[in-house]
Design an enzyme around this catalytic site. Structure first.
Site, short mmCIF file in Angstrom:
data_model
loop_
_atom_site.label_atom_id
_atom_site.label_comp_id
_atom_site.label_asym_id
_atom_site.label_seq_id
_atom_site.Cartn_x
_atom_site.Cartn_y
_atom_site.Cartn_z
N ASN A 84 92.15 -0.54 55.35
CA ASN A 84 93.44 -0.39 54.50
C ASN A 84 93.47 0.97 53.99
O ASN A 84 92.36 1.37 53.51
CB ASN A 84 93.81 -1.48 53.81
CG ASN A 84 93.21 -1.35 52.56
OD1 ASN A 84 93.99 -0.92 51.58
ND2 ASN A 84 92.07 -1.89 52.07
N PHE A 88 97.18 0.42 46.02
CA PHE A 88 97.74 -0.45 45.15
C PHE A 88 99.43 -0.23 45.16
O PHE A 88 99.82 -0.14 44.10
CB PHE A 88 97.32 0.32 43.61
CG PHE A 88 96.04 0.39 43.16
CD1 PHE A 88 95.11 -0.44 44.11
CD2 PHE A 88 95.60 1.26 42.17
CE1 PHE A 88 93.73 0.02 43.74
CE2 PHE A 88 94.34 1.33 41.73
CZ PHE A 88 93.43 0.97 42.64
N SER A 150 88.54 1.79 44.25
CA SER A 150 89.25 1.69 45.37
C SER A 150 89.15 3.26 46.14
O SER A 150 89.32 4.26 45.36
CB SER A 150 90.85 1.49 45.15
OG SER A 150 91.47 1.77 46.26
N ASN A 152 91.45 4.32 47.72
CA ASN A 152 92.63 4.71 48.44
C ASN A 152 93.54 5.41 47.08
O ASN A 152 94.87 5.55 47.33
CB ASN A 152 93.54 3.65 49.07
CG ASN A 152 92.76 2.98 50.39
OD1 ASN A 152 92.17 3.84 51.16
ND2 ASN A 152 92.76 1.82 50.28
N THR A 153 93.01 5.76 46.20
CA THR A 153 93.78 6.40 45.28
C THR A 153 92.89 7.70 44.65
O THR A 153 91.79 7.37 44.31
CB THR A 153 93.92 5.57 43.71
OG1 THR A 153 94.60 4.54 44.08
CG2 THR A 153 94.33 6.33 42.85
N LYS A 184 84.53 -3.42 38.72
CA LYS A 184 84.52 -3.56 40.19
C LYS A 184 83.83 -2.28 40.90
O LYS A 184 84.66 -1.22 40.67
CB LYS A 184 85.82 -3.91 41.02
CG LYS A 184 85.66 -4.35 42.55
CD LYS A 184 86.84 -5.06 43.01
CE LYS A 184 86.77 -5.34 44.45
NZ LYS A 184 88.05 -5.84 44.88
N ASN A 213 83.86 -3.40 46.43
CA ASN A 213 85.40 -3.02 46.82
C ASN A 213 84.95 -2.49 48.39
O ASN A 213 84.04 -2.65 48.83
CB ASN A 213 85.86 -1.89 45.99
CG ASN A 213 87.57 -1.90 46.08
OD1 ASN A 213 87.87 -2.11 47.05
ND2 ASN A 213 88.02 -1.83 44.86
C1 LIG Z 1 94.15 -5.12 52.72
C2 LIG Z 1 93.54 -5.04 51.69
C3 LIG Z 1 94.04 -4.69 50.43
C4 LIG Z 1 92.84 -4.61 49.29
N1 LIG Z 1 93.50 -4.32 47.82
C5 LIG Z 1 92.77 -4.45 46.96
C6 LIG Z 1 93.19 -4.03 45.58
O1 LIG Z 1 94.47 -4.09 45.52
N2 LIG Z 1 92.33 -4.20 44.56
C7 LIG Z 1 91.05 -4.51 44.74
O2 LIG Z 1 90.40 -4.41 43.82
N3 LIG Z 1 90.59 -4.62 45.94
C8 LIG Z 1 91.48 -4.75 47.03
N4 LIG Z 1 90.64 -4.84 48.39
C9 LIG Z 1 89.19 -4.99 48.57
C10 LIG Z 1 88.80 -6.53 48.41
O3 LIG Z 1 89.30 -7.23 47.25
C11 LIG Z 1 87.34 -6.67 48.76
O4 LIG Z 1 86.45 -5.85 47.91
C12 LIG Z 1 87.05 -6.25 50.11
O5 LIG Z 1 88.06 -6.25 51.08
C13 LIG Z 1 85.67 -6.71 50.67
O6 LIG Z 1 85.74 -8.09 50.92
P1 LIG Z 1 86.02 -8.65 52.23
O7 LIG Z 1 84.90 -8.09 53.21
O8 LIG Z 1 85.78 -10.10 52.04
O9 LIG Z 1 87.24 -8.45 52.71
C14 LIG Z 1 91.71 -4.93 49.48
C15 LIG Z 1 91.26 -4.98 50.67
C16 LIG Z 1 91.90 -5.25 51.63
C17 LIG Z 1 91.35 -5.62 53.22
#
Ligand SMILES: Cc1cc2nc3c(=O)[nH]c(=O)nc-3n(C[C@H](O)[C@H](O)[C@H](O)COP(=O)(O)O)c2cc1C
Length: 323
Positions: A84, A88, A150, A152-153, A184, A213
């Site tokens: 992704n 945010f 993240s 993405n910022t 995080k 993350n």
């Molecule tokens: C579509 C998407 C959006 C996410 N948005 C955020 C976010 O807004 N803030 C954040 O701290 N992590 C965000 N994450 C990261 C997840 O919280 C997590 O740290 C990451 O996906 C790893 O876990 P997983 O392998 O179980 O997906 C996002 C992940 C995905 C896939």
């Protein structure tokens, strides 16, 4: 059925397995939803309906903002990976605050709130966004998760750098008013930088860490479908997430930290029931999932609960992480 519908049509179905206490927070079970799944606080009842033991809302920024332009989301079933580049998108602090205020109290689970800066706030002033959010939400949420990891910022992860972290974090922690503050972390930190971040954040009073993350790395045999930017999650993230969990628990031991003082949440590539229990065995008090729900669907929480309740090892054994 979407998570929102689950919340409308089903009451909370939170199974008790490995009930966990950390300081004054009580968890019927230690498996929760990860940041980003409910960016706006609209899916909390849905998360309760599918059995989450705790819920994380956000990332929420002070002002509402849209997603990054262009392609934002992709997934690949053969590698159990999710990509992704959302950046945010959220309704902003005021609206999310109103939604939190309307939740039934006491809530059936702890509620964590993940906070971030608006993309137009420069790094020098970033702490001001986080301080504003900490002050606004510290009495509404059971814990705040400071997101500087993240990919993405633009520039955000520089705040985790050794030269910036202390000055950035200190004013935020000073505004916690005793609400636990978690940091995080990025899986793309080097091991040396991870140790430094653990030490610095510990010294100034962080309550714990969320590991990890999404990653900019493209481990394993991923197809070329994903762009080089954007964050990867799911199975390819598991090895690094586990490695960071092990380094963290080992390091806290060598520092002589009191067991259970800091909260350690493992997230990243926990895709199966076994993955969840491995993380708990390796010292995480709590585990979060996002990608597992994408591939396994909302029944995953109950699948883990069924397994746990069948396993004598964990039924009825209360975990108390209070130091
Ligand atoms: C579509 C998407 C959006 C996410 N948005 C955020 C976010 O807004 N803030 C954040 O701290 N992590 C965000 N994450 C990261 C997840 O919280 C997590 O740290 C990451 O996906 C790893 O876990 P997983 O392998 O179980 O997906 C996002 C992940 C995905 C896939």
């Amino acid at each position: 059925m979407t998570l929102r519908c689950w919340g409308h049509f089903r009451s909370p179905q939170i199974k008790t397995w490995l009930p966990t206490r950390w300081h004054n927070l009580q968890f019927s079970n230690p498996l929760g939803t990860a940041g980003g799944l409910d960016k706006n606080g609209t899916l909390v009842r849905g998360a309760w309906a599918i059995g989450a033991g705790f819920v994380e809302i956000g990332t929420v920024t002070p002002e509402p903002q849209a997603a990054n332009p262009g392609k934002k989301f992709d997934r690949e079933a053969s590698t159990l990976s999710v990509w992704n580049r959302l950046g945010f998108p959220n309704d902003g602090a005021d609206l999310v605050f109103d939604r939190l205020a309307k939740l039934p109290r006491p809530c059936p689970t702890p509620i964590f709130l993940n906070i971030g800066k608006n993309r137009w706030t420069d790094l020098l002033h970033a702490h001001e966004d986080y301080v504003r959010l900490a002050r606004k939400f510290r009495d509404q949420a059971d814990a705040l998760v400071i997101n500087v990891s993240s990919p993405n910022t633009a520039g955000l992860r520089e705040l985790l750098g050794p030269n910036r972290l202390r000055d950035f974090l200190q004013p935020i922690l000073e505004n916690s008013n005793k609400t636990p503050m978690l940091l995080k972390l990025s899986p793309d930190l080097s091991n040396d930088d991870l140790i430094q971040v653990l030490d610095t954040s510990s010294e100034i009073g962080i309550s714990g860490w969320v590991l990890t993350n999404t990653t900019l790395a493209r481990p394993g045999n991923l197809s070329a479908r994903y762009p080089v930017d954007g964050g990867l999650s799911g199975r390819p993230l598991a090895a690094r997430s586990l490695e960071m969990l092990k380094i963290t628990t080992e390091h806290l031991k060598t520092r002589g930290e009191k067991a259970g003082d800091k909260l350690i949440i493992s997230v990243g590539g926990a895709m199966t029931v076994d993955d969840v229990f491995l993380r708990l065995r390796l010292g995480a008090q709590l585990v979060q999932i996002y990608s597992a729900l994408v591939f396994n669907g909302p029944g995953f929480f109950h699948e883990v609960a069924r397994y746990a309740q069948k396993t004598e090892m964990v039924t009825g054994r209360r975990r108390d992480h209070s130091p």
